[in-house]
Design an enzyme around this catalytic site. Structure first.
Site, PDB file in Angstrom:
ATOM      1  N   TYR A   1       0.827  -1.213   0.000  1.00 18.29           N
ATOM      2  CA  TYR A   1       0.000   0.000   0.000  1.00 18.29           C
ATOM      3  C   TYR A   1       0.858   1.259   0.000  1.00 18.29           C
ATOM      4  CZ  TYR A   1      -4.261  -2.531   1.284  1.00 18.29           C
ATOM      5  OH  TYR A   1      -5.358  -3.343   1.293  1.00 18.29           O
TER       6      TYR A   1
ATOM      7  N   HIS B   1     -29.155   7.702 -11.553  1.00 15.99           N
ATOM      8  CA  HIS B   1     -28.472   7.818 -12.848  1.00 15.99           C
ATOM      9  C   HIS B   1     -28.213   9.287 -13.158  1.00 15.99           C
ATOM     10  CE1 HIS B   1     -27.353   7.015 -16.970  1.00 15.99           C
ATOM     11  NE2 HIS B   1     -28.152   8.013 -17.326  1.00 15.99           N
TER      12      HIS B   1
END
Ligand SMILES: Cc1cc2nc3c(=O)[nH]c(=O)nc-3n(C[C@H](O)[C@H](O)[C@H](O)COP(=O)(O)OP(=O)(O)OC[C@H]3O[C@@H](n4cnc5c(N)ncnc54)[C@H](O)[C@@H]3O)c2cc1C
Ligand SMILES: NC(=O)c1ccc[n+]([C@@H]2O[C@H](COP(=O)([O-])OP(=O)(O)OC[C@H]3O[C@@H](n4cnc5c(N)ncnc54)[C@H](O)[C@@H]3O)[C@@H](O)[C@H]2O)c1
Length: 559
Positions: free
Chosen positions: A259, A529
């Site tokens: 990471y 949406h």
């Protein structure tokens, strides 16, 4: 696990980014953190005692001065004492006072621990800048949006200040939240003296003994530096130093492609540098390959795989940093690299020094405190140590901030009589590169292995960001979401995402796993949406379940 090293080229963009030999920064020692510079701390109980005087003070006097929350269980100063005020300790403390437990937290350095002061928080501030710089430098991307920008640049000190200011702000928020809820903040090193007994304070000076019905160890971790690597804090350093952004080297080798390696490679290449291997050995391999194609290949990164950095010598007397590489398998010498700086990102080691584990017959395993699934500490014989728990990086189960906090909450629930086992397979993880990577549950190879052992089938579904309207509107169509599931039951085994805002998108999947929601239910959930969340909507809808899979399931699943 493959070892990796990467080298990045940073193009100097402004004069403030000079070599530390020319502008020597006053680097703190890596060891100053996590309780090793505790004498710098002055607040609450220690102040009340008059720091510096060598005297024993009655715990009752101290507690009378500082305690406000609840009444403790009979015979104890506190219901719960937590050693370590990182995010794990903080999360546990807040939940404990909410549950009415009289709670104290002992901190040997500064509130917030690794995450707030030298981890998640400052690194995300740097990544916020690298993300913008990367976008502003990407002419092709901007042109597609009809934007023109000339010569974007940054002020190194300004970026460093942003990271530092953010850490201060969050540290102060955390401190205030503890105080506001009545958690007693006790300063100094916490040492376990025996069952249900702890001392705290400045070692050898004013130390105070207290008793608690239950104790949680939350002492976190520090950077792990392999043998043979010499840290000088200027040209060879760990994330503790790098987060201060005292300079941006032209060539930097990043040792380790986990990471920290990946996130810092994003920062350095955007600000001008970098280096890596098989990206994040822990990733789903398909996501790892895609990450390599998007995050490494097009950037100024030269990477070496299957090698270990065996010896690293800091820059001295006009000589560069020298890195000796050996073959990870044969251990034969492979290469020597000469760079301006090296960031050592080879993992983290649990911090348990001075904790007094020997007083309760606990022997660490590779430094980690041994625990069971309830975070209860086990002694050298494998028996439970009554009333003692360990959460967060110190137990090594999952070295993530939110995992530490969730473990703390789980322990408190148990202390309040609720059976609670945290499902670690429902805990999401994210790497905040540009674009981001996120994951929850099993990788495909892990799921295949489990399926083979337990005798079930798995299926894989994928959707691309290229088909998502919002991603295309942002001109960020690169990315993939992958679902690993059981077609017979609809159980979600793992979800992996690489793409714009992947770190935020993963929660629909992690919550589904945590709550036992199955594909046949979640595929009917409605998404606004146009949003990026439709990537996951498509993913769940594209899963093909066996004819026998039921439409609604209420019984819990085991991941
Ligand atoms: C560069 C970097 C970036 C990271 N980014 C992320 C990220 O984006 N997301 C994420 O989830 N995780 C991230 N992490 C990991 C995360 O920081 C850790 O998982 C998390 O801080 C662990 O919390 P903790 O409470 O267990 O320990 P810590 O945060 O390490 O806190 C432990 C505390 O205990 C104190 N202490 C130790 N011993 C004693 C003692 N004997 N007496 C009193 N006090 C003591 C220490 O001083 C410290 O304050 C990152 C880590 C690094 C290094
Ligand atoms: N976004 C996040 O959630 C985030 C960000 C940063 C850190 N963290 C946490 O901090 C922890 C530490 O991060 P990290 O990246 O240091 O560790 P890591 O365990 O993720 O990766 C370390 C890497 O170093 C390699 N390595 C070890 N010794 C080496 C050597 N001598 N030469 C070359 N390569 C070598 C290992 O093979 C491995 O790939 C992680 O476990 C992670 O949980 C999380």
């Amino acid at each position: 696990m493959q070892a990796s090293i990467s080298v990045s080229l940073a193009s100097p963009l402004n004069s403030s980014r000079s070599h530390p030999a020319l502008q020597p920064p006053s680097w703190p020692s890596a060891l100053r953190f996590c309780g090793l510079r505790r004498e710098a701390l002055r607040f609450s109980a220690v102040n009340a005692l008059g720091t510096g005087r060598i005297r024993r003070v009655s715990p009752r006097r101290v507690l009378a001065a500082i305690s406000e929350n609840g009444s403790p269980s009979k015979g104890f100063d506190y219901d719960l004492v937590i050693i370590g005020a990182g995010v794990g300790g903080h999360g546990a403390a807040l939940h404990a006072v909410e549950k009415g437990l009289r709670t104290a937290i002992i901190e040997g350095d500064v509130i917030g621990g690794t995450c707030v002061n030298r981890g998640c928080v400052p690194s995300k501030a740097l990544l916020a800048v690298s993300g913008r710089m990367r976008e502003l430098q990407n002419e092709h991307h901007l042109k597609a949006l009809g934007i023109q920008v000339t010569s974007p640049d940054y002020d190194r000190q300004g970026v460093a200040d942003h990271a530092n200011n953010l850490a201060s702000k969050i540290r102060s928020n955390l401190t205030n939240s503890l105080k506001a809820l009545g958690v007693d903040i006790l300063s100094g090193v916490g040492t376990i003296l025996g069952p249900q007994k702890v001392k705290f304070g400045k070692v050898g000076f004013s130390e105070t003994e207290i008793t608690a019905r239950d104790i949680i160890i939350a002492t976190g971790s520090v950077p792990f530096v392999p043998k043979g690597i010499e840290i000088d804090g200027k040209t060879v350093f760990t994330s503790d130093h790098a987060l201060k952004l005292e300079w941006v080297p032209e060539w930097i080798a990043i040792v380790g492609s986990g990471y920290i390696g990946l996130e810092f490679s994003d920062v350095y290449t955007a600000l001008g540098s970098e280096a890596l291997d098989q990206l994040m050995p822990g990733f789903d391999p398909e996501i790892g390959k895609l990450a390599q194609r998007i995050l490494v290949n097009p950037r100024k990164i030269d990477y070496h795989t299957g090698v270990f950095a065996n010896k690293i010598t800091p820059a001295k007397d006009g000589n560069p940093v020298l890195i000796e590489l050996i073959d990870a398998k044969t251990k034969e010498a492979k290469d020597t690299l000469e760079v301006d700086a090296a960031l050592i990102a080879t993992g983290r080691a649990p911090f348990t020094k001075g904790l007094g584990l020997e007083n309760i017959n606990v022997v660490t395993q590779h430094g980690f405190v041994p625990i069971n699934e309830h975070m209860q500490v086990l002694d050298a014989n494998g028996d439970l140590v009554p009333n003692l728990y360990c959460i967060g990086d110190a137990n090594g189960k999952m070295m993530l901030a939110h995992a530490a906090s969730a473990q703390g909450i789980s322990v408190v629930e148990r202390l309040c009589g609720k059976e609670n086992v945290l499902n670690h397979l429902s805990i999401p993880a994210a790497c905040f590169t540009h674009p981001e990577i996120s994951m929850v549950g099993l990788t495909e190879p892990q799921a295949r292995e489990k399926a083979e052992q337990e005798g079930f089938e798995i299926s894989v579904a994928k959707t691309s960001f290229k088909a998502n309207t919002k991603a295309l509107a942002e001109n960020e169509g690169e990315g993939l979401a992958k679902l690993i599931y059981r077609p017979d039951s609809g159980e979600i085994l793992g979800v992996h995402i690489l793409g714009l805002h992947a770190a935020d998108l993963i929660h629909e999947a992690s919550n589904a796993i945590a709550l036992g929601t199955r594909i046949q239910d979640i595929k009917f959930a409605v998404h606004a949406h146009p949003t990026l969340s439709e990537v996951l909507d498509e993913l769940f809808k594209s899963a093909k379940l066996n004819a026998g899979a039921s439409h609604s399931v209420n019984e819990p699943v085991t991941a």
